[in-house]
Design a protein around this motif. Structure first.
Motif, PDB file in Angstrom:
ATOM      1  N   ASN A   1      -5.525  -6.661  -8.414  1.00 51.07           N
ATOM      2  CA  ASN A   1      -4.371  -6.182  -9.183  1.00 51.07           C
ATOM      3  C   ASN A   1      -3.102  -6.070  -8.350  1.00 51.07           C
ATOM      4  OD1 ASN A   1      -5.885  -5.770 -11.589  1.00 51.07           O
ATOM      5  ND2 ASN A   1      -6.653  -3.828 -10.795  1.00 51.07           N
ATOM      6  N   VAL A   2      -3.087  -6.661  -7.159  1.00 53.43           N
ATOM      7  CA  VAL A   2      -2.006  -6.381  -6.225  1.00 53.43           C
ATOM      8  C   VAL A   2      -0.627  -6.739  -6.774  1.00 53.43           C
ATOM      9  CG1 VAL A   2      -2.334  -8.571  -4.976  1.00 53.43           C
ATOM     10  CG2 VAL A   2      -1.216  -6.619  -3.855  1.00 53.43           C
ATOM     11  N   GLU A   3      -0.490  -7.859  -7.470  1.00 54.75           N
ATOM     12  CA  GLU A   3       0.838  -8.226  -7.982  1.00 54.75           C
ATOM     13  C   GLU A   3       1.344  -7.210  -9.003  1.00 54.75           C
ATOM     14  OE1 GLU A   3      -0.703 -11.895  -6.130  1.00 54.75           O
ATOM     15  OE2 GLU A   3      -1.555 -10.516  -7.605  1.00 54.75           O
ATOM     16  N   ASP A   4       0.454  -6.714  -9.850  1.00 59.34           N
ATOM     17  CA  ASP A   4       0.851  -5.710 -10.839  1.00 59.34           C
ATOM     18  C   ASP A   4       1.225  -4.393 -10.161  1.00 59.34           C
ATOM     19  OD1 ASP A   4       0.411  -7.490 -12.916  1.00 59.34           O
ATOM     20  OD2 ASP A   4      -1.639  -6.793 -13.286  1.00 59.34           O
ATOM     21  N   ILE A   5       0.490  -4.014  -9.130  1.00 59.32           N
ATOM     22  CA  ILE A   5       0.820  -2.794  -8.395  1.00 59.32           C
ATOM     23  C   ILE A   5       2.184  -2.922  -7.728  1.00 59.32           C
ATOM     24  CG2 ILE A   5       0.159  -1.352  -6.417  1.00 59.32           C
ATOM     25  CD1 ILE A   5      -2.792  -2.059  -7.102  1.00 59.32           C
ATOM     26  N   LEU A   6       2.429  -4.056  -7.114  1.00 63.32           N
ATOM     27  CA  LEU A   6       3.697  -4.284  -6.427  1.00 63.32           C
ATOM     28  C   LEU A   6       4.886  -4.286  -7.378  1.00 63.32           C
ATOM     29  CD1 LEU A   6       2.449  -7.075  -4.021  1.00 63.32           C
ATOM     30  CD2 LEU A   6       3.335  -4.847  -3.300  1.00 63.32           C
ATOM     31  N   ALA A   7       4.636  -4.556  -8.643  1.00 61.67           N
ATOM     32  CA  ALA A   7       5.719  -4.608  -9.632  1.00 61.67           C
ATOM     33  C   ALA A   7       6.114  -3.223 -10.141  1.00 61.67           C
ATOM     34  CB  ALA A   7       5.310  -5.487 -10.808  1.00 61.67           C
ATOM     35  N   VAL A   8       5.364  -2.191  -9.767  1.00 61.72           N
ATOM     36  CA  VAL A   8       5.664  -0.827 -10.240  1.00 61.72           C
ATOM     37  C   VAL A   8       6.922  -0.321  -9.540  1.00 61.72           C
ATOM     38  CG1 VAL A   8       4.867   1.558 -10.326  1.00 61.72           C
ATOM     39  CG2 VAL A   8       3.270  -0.316 -10.807  1.00 61.72           C
ATOM     40  N   GLU A   9       7.921   0.033 -10.312  1.00 64.30           N
ATOM     41  CA  GLU A   9       9.172   0.532  -9.749  1.00 64.30           C
ATOM     42  C   GLU A   9       8.965   1.918  -9.163  1.00 64.30           C
ATOM     43  OE1 GLU A   9      13.868   1.139 -11.062  1.00 64.30           O
ATOM     44  OE2 GLU A   9      12.383   0.367 -12.504  1.00 64.30           O
ATOM     45  N   GLY A  10       9.504   2.126  -7.972  1.00 69.49           N
ATOM     46  CA  GLY A  10       9.396   3.428  -7.327  1.00 69.49           C
ATOM     47  C   GLY A  10       8.422   3.476  -6.183  1.00 69.49           C
ATOM     48  N   ILE A  11       7.674   2.395  -5.952  1.00 66.91           N
ATOM     49  CA  ILE A  11       6.778   2.311  -4.806  1.00 66.91           C
ATOM     50  C   ILE A  11       7.581   1.794  -3.610  1.00 66.91           C
ATOM     51  CG2 ILE A  11       4.754   1.174  -3.824  1.00 66.91           C
ATOM     52  CD1 ILE A  11       4.045   3.218  -5.953  1.00 66.91           C
ATOM     53  N   ASP A  12       7.603   2.569  -2.525  1.00 59.33           N
ATOM     54  CA  ASP A  12       8.366   2.178  -1.337  1.00 59.33           C
ATOM     55  C   ASP A  12       7.547   1.381  -0.336  1.00 59.33           C
ATOM     56  OD1 ASP A  12      10.823   3.630  -2.007  1.00 59.33           O
ATOM     57  OD2 ASP A  12       9.653   5.442  -1.623  1.00 59.33           O
ATOM     58  N   LEU A  13       6.233   1.597  -0.325  1.00 56.65           N
ATOM     59  CA  LEU A  13       5.386   0.998   0.696  1.00 56.65           C
ATOM     60  C   LEU A  13       3.977   0.845   0.155  1.00 56.65           C
ATOM     61  CD1 LEU A  13       4.931   0.378   3.878  1.00 56.65           C
ATOM     62  CD2 LEU A  13       4.161   2.757   3.991  1.00 56.65           C
ATOM     63  N   VAL A  14       3.350  -0.293   0.426  1.00 53.91           N
ATOM     64  CA  VAL A  14       1.916  -0.423   0.191  1.00 53.91           C
ATOM     65  C   VAL A  14       1.232  -0.443   1.555  1.00 53.91           C
ATOM     66  CG1 VAL A  14       2.078  -1.549  -2.051  1.00 53.91           C
ATOM     67  CG2 VAL A  14       2.065  -2.951   0.013  1.00 53.91           C
ATOM     68  N   PHE A  15       0.141   0.301   1.637  1.00 55.64           N
ATOM     69  CA  PHE A  15      -0.545   0.506   2.911  1.00 55.64           C
ATOM     70  C   PHE A  15      -1.987   0.060   2.776  1.00 55.64           C
ATOM     71  CE2 PHE A  15      -2.884   3.142   5.984  1.00 55.64           C
ATOM     72  CZ  PHE A  15      -2.174   2.862   7.139  1.00 55.64           C
ATOM     73  N   ILE A  16      -2.427  -0.775   3.697  1.00 51.70           N
ATOM     74  CA  ILE A  16      -3.770  -1.346   3.642  1.00 51.70           C
ATOM     75  C   ILE A  16      -4.736  -0.504   4.469  1.00 51.70           C
ATOM     76  CG2 ILE A  16      -5.175  -3.385   4.145  1.00 51.70           C
ATOM     77  CD1 ILE A  16      -2.530  -5.017   3.877  1.00 51.70           C
ATOM     78  N   GLY A  17      -5.861  -0.141   3.842  1.00 54.02           N
ATOM     79  CA  GLY A  17      -6.931   0.552   4.539  1.00 54.02           C
ATOM     80  C   GLY A  17      -8.086  -0.401   4.805  1.00 54.02           C
ATOM     81  N   PRO A  18      -8.135  -1.041   5.974  1.00 53.43           N
ATOM     82  CA  PRO A  18      -9.165  -2.057   6.222  1.00 53.43           C
ATOM     83  C   PRO A  18     -10.591  -1.514   6.165  1.00 53.43           C
ATOM     84  CG  PRO A  18      -7.419  -2.180   7.867  1.00 53.43           C
ATOM     85  CD  PRO A  18      -7.217  -0.902   7.112  1.00 53.43           C
ATOM     86  N   GLY A  19     -10.793  -0.270   6.613  1.00 51.54           N
ATOM     87  CA  GLY A  19     -12.147   0.272   6.650  1.00 51.54           C
ATOM     88  C   GLY A  19     -12.761   0.400   5.279  1.00 51.54           C
ATOM     89  N   ASP A  20     -12.086   1.101   4.367  1.00 58.37           N
ATOM     90  CA  ASP A  20     -12.627   1.272   3.023  1.00 58.37           C
ATOM     91  C   ASP A  20     -12.643  -0.037   2.253  1.00 58.37           C
ATOM     92  OD1 ASP A  20     -13.338   3.880   3.198  1.00 58.37           O
ATOM     93  OD2 ASP A  20     -11.542   4.682   2.273  1.00 58.37           O
TER      94      ASP A  20
END
Length: 246
Positions: A154-173
């Motif tokens: 769902n990454v493209e849809d998440i990135l399209a949400v207005e008001g998100i300043d940063l997406v952070f990747i958690g490699p472990g989980d």
């Protein structure tokens, strides 16, 4: 002083650790090294709301910006951290656009969200409600953590949400989730999918690293890294100190 949100949005290179030990002293020690920021971790630690407030006070005294990784996507987790004086929140396990939008609603004041204006520390205990709202609209950093296969899908849809300043990747989980669901894609390929999508959407992206070498590799491409934690540093130093002398 440039806010952490402004620095993230301008993609200024930033590196700092998680703080998981529930004590202002831990903040004093780590902030004394002058990282670009700290991220107080209430998801994977026994930090209570009262202790969190004192840890944020310590960060303010050290003049080091303090994010809080909240316990989850519930609005009360987000608003409690911001009311205590955090400069922003990192919300774990966000896997859909709907969850990302709920994070924004909880973290932003109207008309961009639904955060309530409470008489807490961020508002100088009722003395500065208007100032708090004004500062928050300009400076509150909203970051969501992508660490599931659903988030990758769902990454493209998440990135399209207005008001998100940063997406952070958690490699472990992300690796744990991929293994649990029998994903044949290597974790590195899943991470690349997230990074490439964020770059295409021109949304700042960060990642967790365990050591300096990994940070150096990622910061050749990304501008935001959370490296290790105070608990990890103490574990490593303790193991080294207790190692046999011969």
């Amino acid at each position: 002083m440039t806010s952490l949100r402004a620095a993230v949005r301008s993609k200024t290179p930033l590196r700092g650790p998680f703080i998981a030990i529930p004590a202002p002293m831990a903040v004093d020690i780590v902030a004394g090294a002058k990282p670009d920021f700290i991220c107080i971790d209430t998801e994977h630690s026994p930090i209570s709301d009262g202790v969190l407030t004192d840890m944020l006070r310590a960060a303010d005294l050290a003049q080091v910006p303090a994010l809080v990784r909240v316990r989850g996507v519930l609005a009360q987790n987000i608003t409690a951290a911001l009311d205590a004086g955090a400069c922003g929140v990192l919300v774990p396990h966000v896997s859909t656009a709907e969850e990302a939008a709920a994070v924004v609603r909880a973290a932003r004041f109207p008309p961009h969200g639904a955060r309530g204006a409470g008489p807490a520390r961020a508002a100088s205990y009722l003395r500065d409600i208007g100032g708090m709202i004004s500062r928050a609209r300009e400076e509150t950093l909203v970051a969501v953590q992508l660490e599931t296969l659903r988030a990758v899908a769902n990454v493209e849809d998440i990135l399209a949400v207005e008001g998100i300043d940063l997406v952070f990747i958690g490699p472990g989980d992300l690796g744990v989730d991929a293994a649990a669901h029998g994903s044949i894609a290597p974790v590195e390929a899943l991470i690349e999918r997230l990074v490439s999508a964020a770059e295409a959407a021109q949304v700042p992206v960060g990642i967790f690293t365990a050591d300096r070498a990994a940070s150096k590799r990622w910061m050749a491409r990304l501008s935001f890294v959370i490296e290790g934690s105070d608990a990890l540093f103490l574990t490593q130093a303790s193991d080294a100190a207790a190692a046999p002398l011969d």
